[in-house]
Design a protein around this motif. Structure first.
Motif, mmCIF file in Angstrom:
data_model
loop_
_atom_site.group_PDB
_atom_site.id
_atom_site.type_symbol
_atom_site.label_atom_id
_atom_site.label_comp_id
_atom_site.label_asym_id
_atom_site.label_seq_id
_atom_site.Cartn_x
_atom_site.Cartn_y
_atom_site.Cartn_z
ATOM 1 N N PHE A 158 0.821 -1.207 0.000
ATOM 2 C CA PHE A 158 0.000 0.000 0.000
ATOM 3 C C PHE A 158 0.857 1.261 0.000
ATOM 4 O O PHE A 158 0.516 2.255 -0.647
ATOM 5 N N SER A 159 1.988 1.211 0.696
ATOM 6 C CA SER A 159 2.891 2.365 0.688
ATOM 7 C C SER A 159 3.480 2.598 -0.697
ATOM 8 O O SER A 159 3.557 3.742 -1.166
ATOM 9 N N VAL A 160 3.876 1.503 -1.357
ATOM 10 C CA VAL A 160 4.408 1.627 -2.715
ATOM 11 C C VAL A 160 3.346 2.178 -3.650
ATOM 12 O O VAL A 160 3.628 3.039 -4.512
ATOM 13 N N LEU A 161 2.095 1.726 -3.491
ATOM 14 C CA LEU A 161 1.013 2.211 -4.343
ATOM 15 C C LEU A 161 0.789 3.710 -4.153
ATOM 16 O O LEU A 161 0.649 4.463 -5.133
ATOM 17 N N LEU A 162 0.773 4.162 -2.898
ATOM 18 C CA LEU A 162 0.566 5.589 -2.638
ATOM 19 C C LEU A 162 1.741 6.418 -3.150
ATOM 20 O O LEU A 162 1.550 7.519 -3.683
ATOM 21 N N LEU A 163 2.951 5.915 -2.989
ATOM 22 C CA LEU A 163 4.121 6.633 -3.500
ATOM 23 C C LEU A 163 4.083 6.730 -5.022
ATOM 24 O O LEU A 163 4.403 7.784 -5.600
ATOM 25 N N LEU A 164 3.702 5.634 -5.682
ATOM 26 C CA LEU A 164 3.614 5.662 -7.137
ATOM 27 C C LEU A 164 2.480 6.558 -7.612
ATOM 28 O O LEU A 164 2.542 7.111 -8.724
ATOM 29 N N LYS A 165 1.457 6.732 -6.805
ATOM 30 C CA LYS A 165 0.340 7.587 -7.184
ATOM 31 C C LYS A 165 0.696 9.066 -7.083
ATOM 32 O O LYS A 165 0.364 9.857 -7.976
ATOM 33 N N VAL A 234 10.967 7.366 -20.754
ATOM 34 C CA VAL A 234 10.790 7.314 -19.304
ATOM 35 C C VAL A 234 9.668 8.241 -18.859
ATOM 36 O O VAL A 234 8.854 7.879 -17.997
ATOM 37 N N GLU A 235 9.594 9.451 -19.418
ATOM 38 C CA GLU A 235 8.568 10.404 -18.997
ATOM 39 C C GLU A 235 7.166 9.856 -19.274
ATOM 40 O O GLU A 235 6.274 9.967 -18.429
ATOM 41 N N LEU A 236 6.969 9.279 -20.464
ATOM 42 C CA LEU A 236 5.677 8.678 -20.767
ATOM 43 C C LEU A 236 5.366 7.524 -19.821
ATOM 44 O O LEU A 236 4.232 7.369 -19.348
ATOM 45 N N THR A 237 6.375 6.720 -19.528
ATOM 46 C CA THR A 237 6.182 5.594 -18.621
ATOM 47 C C THR A 237 5.789 6.070 -17.225
ATOM 48 O O THR A 237 4.931 5.468 -16.571
ATOM 49 N N ILE A 238 6.398 7.144 -16.763
ATOM 50 C CA ILE A 238 6.056 7.702 -15.451
ATOM 51 C C ILE A 238 4.589 8.107 -15.412
ATOM 52 O O ILE A 238 3.875 7.830 -14.430
ATOM 53 N N GLN A 239 4.113 8.751 -16.461
ATOM 54 C CA GLN A 239 2.711 9.168 -16.501
ATOM 55 C C GLN A 239 1.771 7.964 -16.542
ATOM 56 O O GLN A 239 0.711 7.963 -15.903
ATOM 57 N N ILE A 240 2.137 6.927 -17.301
ATOM 58 C CA ILE A 240 1.298 5.730 -17.366
ATOM 59 C C ILE A 240 1.214 5.050 -16.006
ATOM 60 O O ILE A 240 0.130 4.640 -15.561
ATOM 61 N N ILE A 241 2.343 4.926 -15.320
ATOM 62 C CA ILE A 241 2.348 4.305 -13.993
ATOM 63 C C ILE A 241 1.527 5.135 -13.016
ATOM 64 O O ILE A 241 0.792 4.597 -12.175
#
Length: 582
Positions: A158-165, A234-241
C-alpha cells in the motif's frame, strides 16, 4: 480529447520516429488518425458499433467449454473419492507378503509383527528430535522473519502504491541509479567476502570467482544499455504508472478479492493432492520372478496412471483459469471506474469479499454462484457466472501454450540439431506467438462487454486496428521499471533484515540465508502487485481505445497520457500513402 486540424500531407512526418522535429511522444493529429475510418466505411460492418461497459445483465457465453471444465473437475473429484474408499491398506507392507508356491500368488504373512517397526519409529523420532533441537535456533529465526515479512508486505504494498500515485517521478528517478548501484555493490561484496573466507576461496578458485564477477558485470552492462536505449520513453512511462496507480487506488477491494481467489485455488487444490496420494494405494502385490527367485512387488491398478493424467490436466487448467479470472476481475473493476461519470465505483461493487474464502474452493458449484451474488462485487460474480465459460476458453489456450512451449524448450535442450527439429520449433513458436497475440487483450474486452471469447478477440483486434493502436503491447518499459523498483525495495529490505539478524541473534553465516529467503518472499508479494498494476495498464488501454472509437472522453487525465503512445507499426506503413494522396 481535442482534435488538431492539420494538413494530411504531414502525416508521414508526424509518425516518423526518426524525424528530429517530431519526437516519439508528440501528440498525434486526430484528423490523421480518423482518416482510415472515413476512407472505407463499408470495409468493416462492425466498426460503428458503440462499445461500452455492459452494466446490465449478461448471458452465459462459451457454454461447451464451461461444461467440459465441469466434467473434468467432477471426474477428478469423483475418481478421487473412489480412490480413497477403494485403497489397499497393505500398501507399503511388502515385507509382510511372501510368495505362495501352492496358489502361485502373494499372501500376507500371518506371523508378521510390527514390533520392529515400532522400535524403528521410536529411534527415528529420537534422532529427529536431536536434529531438530540442534537446528531450533535457525528454524525459529527463519519462521519469525518470514512471518514478519509476510505481515509487513501488506502495508509495504500500500505504501508503494501511494508513492507511485503521488510521487511517481521522484520514485522512478531515485530508483533508476539504484538499478545499477545495487547489483554492483552485491557483486563486489560477494567477491571480496568469498576471497577473505578460507572455506569459500578453497571451494571456488580465484579464476572462477573472476569469471563470475565479469559475467555479472556484463549483465549490469546490459541493464545500463536498456536504460539508455529507453531513456526517451521514461517520462511517458512515469505518466502511465501514475495513472494506473491512481486507478488501482480507487479499487482497493481488489487487494482483498485477488488474494482470496489465490487462497481459494489452494483450498481447491488440497483435496486433489490428497486424491493423488491415495490413488497410489490402489493396487495389489503380485509375484515377480528374478533369476529363478520369486518375490512380491506392488502393482498399481491400470486406471491409476490415467487418473494422474486427468488430475494433473485439471490442476493445470484450473491454475490458468484462476490467473485469467484475476485478470477478468481486475478488468471489470477498472472498467467500471473508468466509465463511471462520477469519480466513484458502483455501490454494489463495494461489498464484503470475506465469503470468497468458502466459495472459491468449488469453482463451478451452483451453491457458490448463489452466494457470490450476495458476497462479492459484480465483477467476481460475472467471472464465476455468465463469463466463466469465456475464462475457461482463455485458460485452456494459456495452458496449451505453456505446455507446448515447455515441450519445445525441453526438446531443444535434448536434441538441438537437425533441420526437422528446427522447422518444428519454428512452426511451434509461430503458433504460440499467434495464440499469445490473440489472447493479449481478449479477457480485458470480455470483462468490459460480456461477449464470448471469439467475439471478444475479433472485436478487440478491430477496435485497436481502427484506432491505430497496437494489439500486442501497451508500454513494455513500465513493466521493466516496476520490476526494477521491486528489486531495489526488496533488496533494501533484505539488507535491513540481515543487519537486524546480525544484531539480535547469533546465526552467523546463516543470517545471509534467512535474509535471502525474506528477500525472495517480499519479491513474490511485490511481483504480484506489479502483475496487478500491469493488468490495470492493459485495461485502461482498452478503455481508452473504446473512448476513441466513440469520440468520447470518460477520463480526461487518461487521454492526456495515452494519446502520446505511438501508433501501431502494422498500420503506419499502410496509412502513410493514404495521407500523402489525400
Amino acid at each position: 480529447m481535442a482534435a488538431d486540424d492539420g494538413d494530411p500531407t504531414k502525416f508521414a512526418a508526424i509518425y516518423d520516429s526518426s524525424s528530429p522535429s517530431h519526437p516519439l511522444l508528440s501528440k498525434p493529429s486526430t484528423s490523421a488518425l480518423d482518416s482510415p475510418r472515413r476512407s472505407d466505411p463499408e470495409s468493416d460492418p462492425t466498426q460503428f458499433l458503440q462499445i461500452s461497459y455492459n452494466f446490465g445483465p449478461r448471458t452465459f457465453k462459451d457454454i461447451p467449454f464451461l461444461l467440459l471444465f465441469d466434467l473434468l473437475v467432477l471426474s477428478t473429484f469423483g475418481f478421487g473419492i473412489f480412490s480413497v474408499f477403494h485403497r489397499n491398506s497393505d500398501y507399503g507392507s511388502s515385507s509382510s507378503f511372501t510368495y505362495d508356491f501352492t496358489s502361485s500368488s502373494c499372501v500376507k504373512n500371518s506371523t508378521f509383527t510390527k514390533i520392529s517397526d515400532g522400535y524403528s519409529w521410536a529411534s527415528s523420532s529420537v534422532m529427529y528430535g536431536m536434529v531438530s533441537s540442534s537446528d531450533s535456533v535457525f528454524e525459529k529465526n527463519l519462521i519469525w522473519t518470514l512471518v514478519v515479512t509476510l505481515i509487513l508486505s501488506v502495508p509495504f504494498c500500500f505504501s508503494v502504491l501511494l508513492l507511485l500515485k503521488h510521487y511517481t517521478k521522484q520514485i522512478v528517478y531515485a530508483c533508476l541509479p539504484l538499478f545499477v548501484i545495487f547489483p554492483i555493490f552485491f557483486n563486489v561484496y560477494w567477491f571480496v567476502a568469498c576471497t577473505l573466507s578460507p572455506s569459500c576461496s578453497d571451494a571456488l578458485p580465484l579464476a572462477y570467482r573472476i569469471l563470475v564477477l565479469v559475467f555479472i558485470f556484463l549483465i549490469i552492462g546490459i541493464i545500463v544499455w536498456i536504460i539508455v536505449a529507453n531513456w526517451h520513453r521514461v517520462e511517458l512511462t512515469i505518466q502511465i504508472i501514475s495513472v494506473a496507480s491512481d486507478a488501482l487506488s480507487k479499487n482497493l477491494k481488489l487487494f482483498v478479492v485477488l488474494p482470496l481467489l489465490t487462497l481459494g485455488l489452494v483450498v481447491y487444490y488440497a483435496p486433489i493432492v490428497v486424491f493423488l496420494v491415495f490413488a497410489r494405494f490402489n493396487g495389489k502385490f503380485v509375484p515377480r520372478e528374478l533369476d529363478g527367485h520369486y518375490f512380491c512387488e506392488w502393482k498399481e491398478d491400470s486406471w491409476v496412471p490415467a487418473y494422474y493424467a486427468l488430475a494433473i490436466l485439471t490442476m493445470l487448467w484450473s491454475l490458468a483459469v484462476m490467473v485469467e479470472m484475476q485478470v477478468y476481475v481486475i478488468s471489470g473493476a477498472i472498467a467500471q471506474w473508468y466509465f463511471s461519470k462520477e469519480d466513484s465505483v458502483p455501490k454494489k461493487c463495494i461489498r464484503s469479499s470475506l465469503s470468497m474464502l468458502l466459495l472459491v474452493s468449488i469453482l463451478t458449484s451452483k451453491v457458490s454462484l448463489a452466494w457470490l451474488r450476495f458476497g462479492v462485487c459484480s465483477d467476481a460474480r460475472n467471472a464465476f457466472g455468465q463469463s466463466f465459460g469465456t475464462i475457461c476458453v482463455s485458460g485452456l489456450l494459456i495452458c496449451i501454450v505453456r505446455v507446448v512451449r515447455a515441450i519445445v524448450d525441453n526438446a531443444r535442450e535434448e536434441n538441438p540439431q537437425g533441420i526437422v527439429n528446427l522447422v518444428l520449433r519454428c512452426c511451434a513458436n509461430a503458433l504460440l506467438g499467434a495464440l499469445d497475440y490473440l489472447n493479449k487483450f481478449t479477457i480485458n474486452f470480455a470483462a468490459i462487454t460480456g461477449e464470448a471469447y471469439c467475439t471478444s478477440a475479433k472485436m478487440t483486434y478491430e477496435l485497436l486496428r481502427r484506432n491505430l493502436l497496437s494489439a500486442v503491447f501497451v508500454e513494455t518499459v513500465s513493466t521493466r521499471i516496476l520490476t526494477g523498483i521491486v528489486f531495489v525495495l526488496s533488496a533494501a529490505y533484505a539488507v535491513a533484515t540481515w543487519a537486524v539478524l546480525r544484531g539480535v541473534s547469533n546465526l552467523g553465516i546463516d543470517s545471509y540465508l534467512v535474509a535471502i529467503l525474506a528477500w525472495l518472499l517480499l519479491i513474490v508479494v511485490l511481483a504480484f502487485f506489479v502483475h496487478v498494476l500491469d493488468d490495470v495498464i492493459d485495461t485502461i488501454y482498452v478503455c481508452y481505445a473504446i473512448d476513441r472509437d466513440k469520440g468520447d472522453v470518460c477520463k480526461q487525465e487518461v487521454h492526456e497520457v495515452y494519446v502520446h503512445l505511438p501508433i501501431s507499426r502494422s498500420t503506419r506503413s499502410s496509412l502513410i500513402p493514404n495521407a500523402l494522396n489525400a
